[in-house]
Design an enzyme around this catalytic site. Structure first.
Site, PDB file in Angstrom:
ATOM      1  N   ARG A  71      49.737  53.326  71.511  1.00  0.00           N
ATOM      2  CA  ARG A  71      49.944  52.026  70.882  1.00  0.00           C
ATOM      3  C   ARG A  71      48.588  51.430  70.519  1.00  0.00           C
ATOM      4  O   ARG A  71      47.615  51.623  71.239  1.00  0.00           O
ATOM      5  CB  ARG A  71      50.644  51.071  71.861  1.00  0.00           C
ATOM      6  CG  ARG A  71      52.083  51.371  72.132  1.00  0.00           C
ATOM      7  CD  ARG A  71      52.734  50.268  72.955  1.00  0.00           C
ATOM      8  NE  ARG A  71      52.209  50.167  74.294  1.00  0.00           N
ATOM      9  CZ  ARG A  71      51.377  49.231  74.722  1.00  0.00           C
ATOM     10  NH1 ARG A  71      50.947  48.294  73.895  1.00  0.00           N
ATOM     11  NH2 ARG A  71      50.956  49.204  75.965  1.00  0.00           N
ATOM     12  N   TYR A 212      52.999  57.420  66.072  1.00  0.00           N
ATOM     13  CA  TYR A 212      53.080  57.647  67.520  1.00  0.00           C
ATOM     14  C   TYR A 212      53.884  56.587  68.271  1.00  0.00           C
ATOM     15  O   TYR A 212      53.710  55.384  68.042  1.00  0.00           O
ATOM     16  CB  TYR A 212      51.659  57.692  68.117  1.00  0.00           C
ATOM     17  CG  TYR A 212      51.617  58.440  69.438  1.00  0.00           C
ATOM     18  CD1 TYR A 212      51.421  59.818  69.464  1.00  0.00           C
ATOM     19  CD2 TYR A 212      51.803  57.787  70.657  1.00  0.00           C
ATOM     20  CE1 TYR A 212      51.405  60.521  70.654  1.00  0.00           C
ATOM     21  CE2 TYR A 212      51.790  58.477  71.857  1.00  0.00           C
ATOM     22  CZ  TYR A 212      51.586  59.853  71.842  1.00  0.00           C
ATOM     23  OH  TYR A 212      51.574  60.545  73.026  1.00  0.00           O
ATOM     24  N   LYS A 221      59.266  49.129  71.872  1.00  0.00           N
ATOM     25  CA  LYS A 221      58.468  47.937  72.173  1.00  0.00           C
ATOM     26  C   LYS A 221      58.640  46.850  71.103  1.00  0.00           C
ATOM     27  O   LYS A 221      58.664  45.659  71.421  1.00  0.00           O
ATOM     28  CB  LYS A 221      56.983  48.314  72.302  1.00  0.00           C
ATOM     29  CG  LYS A 221      56.705  49.373  73.357  1.00  0.00           C
ATOM     30  CD  LYS A 221      57.099  48.915  74.737  1.00  0.00           C
ATOM     31  CE  LYS A 221      56.694  49.938  75.797  1.00  0.00           C
ATOM     32  NZ  LYS A 221      57.054  49.503  77.147  1.00  0.00           N
ATOM     33  N   HIS A 241      60.177  43.721  80.365  1.00  0.00           N
ATOM     34  CA  HIS A 241      59.542  45.026  80.531  1.00  0.00           C
ATOM     35  C   HIS A 241      59.792  45.485  81.973  1.00  0.00           C
ATOM     36  O   HIS A 241      58.898  45.420  82.815  1.00  0.00           O
ATOM     37  CB  HIS A 241      58.038  44.861  80.244  1.00  0.00           C
ATOM     38  CG  HIS A 241      57.284  46.149  80.142  1.00  0.00           C
ATOM     39  ND1 HIS A 241      55.923  46.224  80.340  1.00  0.00           N
ATOM     40  CD2 HIS A 241      57.683  47.413  79.868  1.00  0.00           C
ATOM     41  CE1 HIS A 241      55.520  47.456  80.176  1.00  0.00           C
ATOM     42  NE2 HIS A 241      56.569  48.204  79.899  1.00  0.00           N
ATOM     43  N   SER A 263      51.407  49.051  82.869  1.00  0.00           N
ATOM     44  CA  SER A 263      51.299  50.503  82.675  1.00  0.00           C
ATOM     45  C   SER A 263      50.516  51.122  83.836  1.00  0.00           C
ATOM     46  O   SER A 263      49.639  50.479  84.407  1.00  0.00           O
ATOM     47  CB  SER A 263      50.556  50.803  81.381  1.00  0.00           C
ATOM     48  OG  SER A 263      51.107  50.083  80.338  1.00  0.00           O
ATOM     49  N   CYS A 265      51.422  51.959  86.823  1.00  0.00           N
ATOM     50  CA  CYS A 265      51.705  51.509  88.194  1.00  0.00           C
ATOM     51  C   CYS A 265      52.961  52.189  88.746  1.00  0.00           C
ATOM     52  O   CYS A 265      53.499  51.764  89.767  1.00  0.00           O
ATOM     53  CB  CYS A 265      51.860  49.998  88.237  1.00  0.00           C
ATOM     54  SG  CYS A 265      50.309  49.133  87.986  1.00  0.00           S
ATOM     55  N   ASP A 288      62.149  51.327  81.754  1.00  0.00           N
ATOM     56  CA  ASP A 288      61.122  50.589  80.997  1.00  0.00           C
ATOM     57  C   ASP A 288      61.545  49.189  80.536  1.00  0.00           C
ATOM     58  O   ASP A 288      60.716  48.286  80.547  1.00  0.00           O
ATOM     59  CB  ASP A 288      60.711  51.415  79.770  1.00  0.00           C
ATOM     60  CG  ASP A 288      59.406  50.943  79.148  1.00  0.00           C
ATOM     61  OD1 ASP A 288      58.495  50.560  79.903  1.00  0.00           O
ATOM     62  OD2 ASP A 288      59.288  50.956  77.908  1.00  0.00           O
ATOM     63  N   ARG A 379      53.255  62.705  76.156  1.00  0.00           N
ATOM     64  CA  ARG A 379      54.579  62.165  76.479  1.00  0.00           C
ATOM     65  C   ARG A 379      55.670  63.224  76.495  1.00  0.00           C
ATOM     66  O   ARG A 379      55.553  64.247  75.819  1.00  0.00           O
ATOM     67  CB  ARG A 379      54.975  61.122  75.411  1.00  0.00           C
ATOM     68  CG  ARG A 379      54.077  59.911  75.357  1.00  0.00           C
ATOM     69  CD  ARG A 379      54.495  58.898  76.386  1.00  0.00           C
ATOM     70  NE  ARG A 379      53.486  57.865  76.587  1.00  0.00           N
ATOM     71  CZ  ARG A 379      53.711  56.779  77.311  1.00  0.00           C
ATOM     72  NH1 ARG A 379      54.877  56.585  77.901  1.00  0.00           N
ATOM     73  NH2 ARG A 379      52.750  55.895  77.496  1.00  0.00           N
TER      74      ARG A 379
END
Ligand code: O2Y
Ligand code: MN
Length: 596
Positions: A71, A212, A221, A241, A263, A265, A288, A379
């Site tokens: 991103r 991407y 998102k 989120h 992100s 975690c 997510d 990914r």
């Protein structure tokens, strides 16, 4: 053109076709045959590689352009009419100015390409919480990923009907083809031409130049968080989120938990956790995003708007997340991983060896190459239904009733393993001041701590102060039926740098304490930052933690906490006058408790 009943939709598609000038237009039906045809044509063009059928049946590897790997937050815009509505947490451009710039870029941008029209539903088709989107894209890679990540096809158009509302999502890789020009395996535009734009007043998304992940799979998102967060504020629901899981205790009582972490975690790991305590079961609902609405009974019901996982591959292993490893075995798309000589895929910290292969840049690679084989943001895209612990209600249109909210971050010091908020407003303050130490992947040398309220900093489509007010308003509406709020930190270290908590399945012990708090069966000690368990309140049976370590894990160091207050105050100041009074009041209460 295909006969489309929805006039607004057929007009929009015709308008985009005229602007982007594709060679042809294709309406996606979401079928397996369509998926196979697209994969076959990308195999033929060299855009993808078919993996070893014995290791990963029906699975493919793509390599992106090295400039298009994640991103791009500084090219992501919230173009609200008033700048103040976007807030200091977003990049803002006047919508008219942005549309002028982007319309020029879109002019003829699909020349030589097929324009795909993807009707998709975020959430189970027809659920009162779901929304319909239509993505127009010139990327077949986006289409196959959308097949996995969302519900695509004719049933969506049927549900849309003649007058139904949809969220238009326009995407182009920004690489028109001249007659006879050879296509690149990952077409995209240079960074200064990339735009990931949101027009919140029109529920409209325009993305240009990147192929991407979050920049291109616009249901994720862009729609499910940035646009949905604005719609949720307007319409009185929540777009967060958050992972969603169901935890069942040995007596069969179910608890539904929604948790927000920045992100890196371990959100996907927690969503698929294998409890280490006897008799407890964890089932995954989402990893997510959570959309939540107040139901007839006054409780908050959550759905996972997605249908798949777009997970980070590096670090995923049978030790860290066996359920994810099983999920990604078949029918998966891999991006920017290593291709081993036996046509298996590999990434760093996978727990197995790859002696020789092709790296994410397409070069010969061995462990001695001195560079990572997979990109750190490589990914896997896999269907949620393939997760061995997927909850039978993961796609229930009614959603699941949320009992517990968890916030957290990565903190090697100061923040204890778990804290319960005193009340809703205190919990909102906890979420609002959530912070994490930057990881190596996102190193910000200027700041020791990155404030990431509700893990929504990159995803909130409006002013963060207004968003905090929305959380307070939702609490007022939910009243006594509001979920309880906790804050966790799995990452505390000893002064010698040793991890104090093993994490993964052992996190079930912390979740158990939360569930027992709800049932009134567990105690917690009042501290200046909230209720923290004493060692005897946690089920630590069978663990080999020493008493000193447990004490450190649960310690609340008033002085260290007081030292954080100026940073919190400065962060709130940056957000300006829209920070709600009730959040300032929580800050003052915390300050008082710390200095009493
Ligand atoms: O790099 C990307 O485009 C993917 S970002 C992403 C993907 C899945 C889940 N979460 C995230 C995130 O950045 O939070
Ligand atoms: Mn995420």
């Amino acid at each position: 053109m295909k006969q489309i009943k929805n006039v607004k939709l057929s007009q929009w598609v015709a308008e985009i076709e005229k602007l982007c000038k594709p060679e042809s237009v294709y309406w996606c039906n979401g079928s397996d045959q369509e998926y196979q045809q697209l994969m076959d044509s990308m195999l033929a063009s060299g855009a993808t590689v078919l993996l070893n059928e014995k290791k990963h049946p029906n699975s493919y590897l793509f390599r992106s352009d090295p400039s298009d790997v994640a991103r791009v937050e500084d090219r992501t815009y919230i173009a609200s009419v008033n700048q103040d509505d976007a807030g200091p947490n977003n990049n803002w451009i006047d919508p008219r100015e942005l549309k002028t710039v982007m319309t020029k870029l879109y002019e003829g941008c699909m020349r030589g390409r097929t324009m795909y029209v993807i009707p998709f539903s975020m959430g189970p088709i027809g659920s009162p919480i779901s929304k319909i989107g239509i993505e127009i894209t010139d990327s077949p890679y986006v289409v196959v990923n959308m097949h996995i990540m969302t519900r695509v096809g004719q049933a969506v158009l049927e549900t849309l009907g003649e007058k139904g509302e949809f969220i238009p999502c326009l995407h182009s890789v920004g690489a028109p083809l001249q007659k006879g020009e050879q296509d690149s395996s990952w077409p995209c535009a240079p960074i200064e031409q990339k735009y990931i734009s949101h027009f919140p007043e029109e529920n409209l998304i325009w993305s240009y130049g990147s192929g991407y992940g979050g920049n291109a799979l616009l249901g994720k998102k862009c729609l499910a968080l940035r646009i949905a967060s604005v719609m949720a504020k307007r319409e009185g629901w929540m777009a967060e989120h958050m992972l969603i899981l169901r935890l069942t205790n040995p007596q069969g009582r179910r608890f539904h938990i929604a948790a927000a972490f920045p992100s890196a975690c371990g959100k996907t790991n927690l969503a698929m956790m294998k409890p280490t305590i006897a008799g407890w079961k964890c089932e995954t609902i989402g990893d997510d995003i959570a959309w939540m609405k107040i139901g007839q009974d006054g409780r908050l019901y959550a759905i996972n708007p997605e249908a798949g996982f777009f997970g980070v591959a590096p670090g995923t292993s049978y030790a860290s997340n066996p359920q994810a490893m099983e999920t990604l075995k078949t029918n998966s798309i891999f991006t920017n991983c290593v291709l081993c000589d036996d046509r298996d895929v590999w990434w760093e910290d996978m727990g197995v060896e790859c002696r020789h292969g092709i790296d994410w840049k397409g070069r010969e690679w061995t462990p001695a190459s001195g560079e990572k084989g997979a990109h750190p943001n490589a990914r896997f895209t896999s269907p949620a239904r393939q997760c061995p612990v997927i909850c039978p209600d993961w796609d229930n249109p009614a959603g699941v009733p949320i009992d517990i909210f968890i916030f957290g971050g990565r903190r090697t010091s100061v923040v204890p393993l778990v804290t319960e908020s005193y009340d809703w407003d205190h919990g909102v303050y906890m979420g609002a001041t959530a912070a994490s130490e930057p990881t190596a992947a996102a190193l910000d040398v200027k700041s020791r701590l990155r404030y990431d309220p509700f893990a929504m900093l990159p995803f909130c489509g409006y002013h963060m102060g207004d968003y905090w007010q929305h959380w307070l308003d939702m609490g007022d509406k939910l009243g006594k039926k509001a979920p309880r709020i906790f804050y966790v930190n799995w990452f505390r270290k000893s002064p010698e740098g040793k991890w104090l908590w093993p994490g993964f399945g052992e996190n079930s012990r912390v979740l158990k304490w939360m569930c027992e708090r709800l049932e009134g069966r567990a105690n917690g000690a009042e501290t200046p930052i909230g209720l923290v368990p004493k060692p005897e309140n946690l089920d630590l049976d069978g663990m080999s933690l020493n008493d000193e370590d447990v004490k450190m894990l649960l310690e609340v160091d008033r002085k260290a906490w007081a030292q954080e207050l100026p940073d919190i105050e400065a962060f709130m100041k940056k957000l300006g006058s829209k920070v709600p009074k009730r959040i300032h009041l929580q800050f003052e209460k915390q300050q008082k408790r710390l200095t009493a």
